[in-house]
Scaffold this active site. Structure first.
Site, PDB file in Angstrom:
ATOM      1  CE1 TYR A 183      -3.489   2.708   0.309  1.00 34.03           C
ATOM      2  CE2 TYR A 183      -2.250   3.486   2.213  1.00 34.03           C
ATOM      3  CZ  TYR A 183      -3.229   3.675   1.270  1.00 34.03           C
ATOM      4  OH  TYR A 183      -3.950   4.845   1.262  1.00 34.03           O
ATOM      5  N   GLY A 210      -6.569   4.871  -0.618  1.00 32.00           N
ATOM      6  CA  GLY A 210      -7.908   4.884  -0.050  1.00 32.00           C
ATOM      7  C   GLY A 210      -8.742   3.742  -0.594  1.00 32.00           C
ATOM      8  CG  HIS A 270      -5.258  13.747  -2.284  1.00 31.40           C
ATOM      9  ND1 HIS A 270      -5.648  13.049  -3.393  1.00 31.40           N
ATOM     10  CD2 HIS A 270      -5.310  12.857  -1.247  1.00 31.40           C
ATOM     11  CE1 HIS A 270      -5.919  11.801  -3.055  1.00 31.40           C
ATOM     12  NE2 HIS A 270      -5.722  11.656  -1.759  1.00 31.40           N
ATOM     13  NE  ARG A 315     -17.923  34.599  46.943  1.00 31.96           N
ATOM     14  CZ  ARG A 315     -19.028  33.879  47.168  1.00 31.96           C
ATOM     15  NH1 ARG A 315     -18.947  32.678  47.696  1.00 31.96           N
ATOM     16  NH2 ARG A 315     -20.215  34.381  46.876  1.00 31.96           N
TER      17      ARG A 315
END
Length: 517
Positions: free
Chosen positions: A56, A63, A86, A287
């Site tokens: 891969y 993908g 991309h 406070r």
């Protein structure tokens, strides 16, 4: 340009290194061990690329298209194509410092020896940073899973000499022209390199690191403005006593209380809560300031731990494991750890903005300010004073609450359901940047109001603390005017905002108080 140099090795990158490169234009150099690690990892990739079995990212598609085996003659085209396809961002340009952080963090991972990128590609990445060339990256395109794909793709495209980039003079030109002008040869990507340049959490991590730096300054500044408001409201500093905070030992709470107590040391305004209109105790926004500010400080500490872990990571898929000569698929690119803390910080920042605005409103309300004029106006009725400054602050707080809605709780499946759960970490980072900007403005409005109120108390014969006087003097020296008739208010507020962002509050008080947390 800052000539400080950051050396990128196989380990040891710090948050300070990221900020030095992103904001300080520090030069980047590859260490000898990084070059050796790059070369060793590349040998593994080359060996696997020569085998018939598909790997891969080396000899397959990506993908949902990973089932296709790519023949050797098409692999260079495969790597170019993934970058081009991309680089699909849209929307406004991302800030220069974000892009520089993104590029530097990707270089850091590339130099780890776990990505299989050749040394010459890493060197080109460093050369582009050192030349001050900043690829044009767009707001939208990352889902924060499989890395910040679109943003990193636009950076990789510039390395190839394609797309647009901003030169050191701020002019946007074709990236190829800018590379040529600086004597940089565009890269020719080989097996796995295109994928390795795209597959990281670098954008969201860079924005997290810069947000942490900004928020640390803002939290200390908010401790100071809370102390000023307590003083201006004639509150009691007894609630800041160390023994009270020791019995609830959250470290951030103790640090904030100590900061406030030191700012208020020597004040002639505190302790008047039993005078004209007796109060048993101050309102929560006064406070409980250490509790709220302190919880935010502890959130920062946790987020910094996550950032440090991510800095130590080598995020890529597949990843090279040099010790065993393997290239393995993994899920380390998922942005969940970073996305969660980005959202967490947005929640903390929104709450700090909220309590800050409540003190400002109290300073302006004659029914709750214990003797201050309505809206701190010079001649109330003729003058409106700071009425609308609080409106502006309230609008900012309202947006902060919207920005606190988590991005990481969302997920939209992509890539034909192969990438069926994503982090949305980039979106979390983008909204946090807006939140940090808003928080600085909110703190600036409280500073502006509290400083005016303290000066008005001085006219009533009450003496502020030495640290308070130092803040007011520094603010006036920065061009922010004091009490008087109504005037064009926006420039004063802008100047107060710039003063806060530059760390002016901390710089003003520390010569009096010593270093604050």
């Amino acid at each position: 340009m800052d000539m400080h140099t950051v050396v990128v090795g196989t380990s040891g990158t710090t948050a300070q290194d990221v900020i030095a490169v992103a904001r300080g234009n520090a030069r980047v150099e590859l260490s000898a061990d990084a070059v050796a690690a790059l070369a060793a990892a590349r040998e593994i990739v080359d060996a696997l690329a020569a085998k018939p079995e598909p790997v891969y990212g080396v000899s397959t598609g990506f993908g949902a298209l990973a089932t296709r085996h790519i023949s050797p003659e098409l692999r260079a085209q495969l790597q170019r194509n993934i970058v081009r396809s991309h680089a699909a961002g849209m929307g406004p340009r991302v800030e220069r410092e974000v892009v520089r952080a993104l590029m530097f963090l990707r270089l850091k991972t590339v130099a780890s020896g776990h990505t299989g990128v050749r040394p010459e590609v890493a060197q080109t990445m460093a050369d582009v940073l050192n030349a001050g060339i900043t690829p044009v990256v767009h707001e939208y395109g990352s889902l924060g899973c499989s890395g910040d794909l679109a943003p990193l793709s636009h950076c990789a495209l510039a390395l190839m000499g394609e797309g647009d980039a901003e030169g050191p003079d701020g002019t946007v030109r074709p990236a190829g022209e800018l590379l040529a002008a600086h004597g940089i040869t565009p890269v020719e990507l080989r097996e796995k390199e295109g994928l390795a340049l795209l597959n990281g959490t670098d954008g969201m991590l860079g924005m997290l690191i810069m947000a942490l730096a900004d928020l640390r300054t803002l939290y200390t500044s908010a401790d100071i403005t809370a102390a000023l408001s307590l003083e201006a409201l004639l509150g009691t500093d007894k609630v800041l006593a160390p023994e009270l905070h020791a019995i609830r030992p959250h470290p951030g709470q103790g640090a904030s209380a100590d900061n406030m107590l030191r700012v208020l040391a020597g004040s002639g305004l505190t302790g008047h809560h039993q005078d004209d209109a007796p109060r048993v105790q101050d309102a929560y926004s006064v406070r409980c300031a250490p509790q709220v500010n302190g919880a935010g400080r502890d959130t920062l500490a946790y987020a910094a731990t996550v950032a440090d872990r991510e800095l130590a990571a080598a995020v890529d898929n597949p990843v090279v494991l040099p010790g065993c000569g393997r290239v393995e698929s993994n899920g380390n690119f998922h942005g969940a750890p970073v996305a969660y803390v980005l959202d967490f910080l947005a929640i903390a920042a929104a709450d700090l903005g909220s309590i800050t605005e409540r003190r400002t409103d109290r300073l302006l309300d004659k029914n709750r300010s214990h003797g201050l004029p309505p809206f701190l106006a010079d001649d109330a009725g003729v003058d409106s004073g700071l009425m609308i400054a609080q409106y502006t602050q309230a609008a900012l707080v309202s947006e902060m609450k919207r920005l606190a809605v988590p991005a990481s709780a969302d997920s939209i499946p992509s890539s034909a359901m192969q990438e069926d759960h994503v982090s949305m970490g980039w979106s979390a980072a983008r909204k946090l940047r807006t939140a940090v900007d808003n928080l600085a403005r909110i703190v600036a409005v409280e500073l502006y109001a509290a400083a005016r109120a303290v000066e008005l108390r001085a006219r009533q014969g009450l003496t502020p603390a030495p640290a308070t006087r130092a803040v007011v003097e520094a603010l006036r020296a920065a061009g922010v005017e004091g009490p008087g008739p109504d005037r064009f208010l926006s420039p004063d507020l802008a100047a107060a905002d710039a003063f806060v962002r530059a760390g002016g509050l901390v710089a003003a008080v520390e010569p009096v108080t010593g270093p604050l947390a």
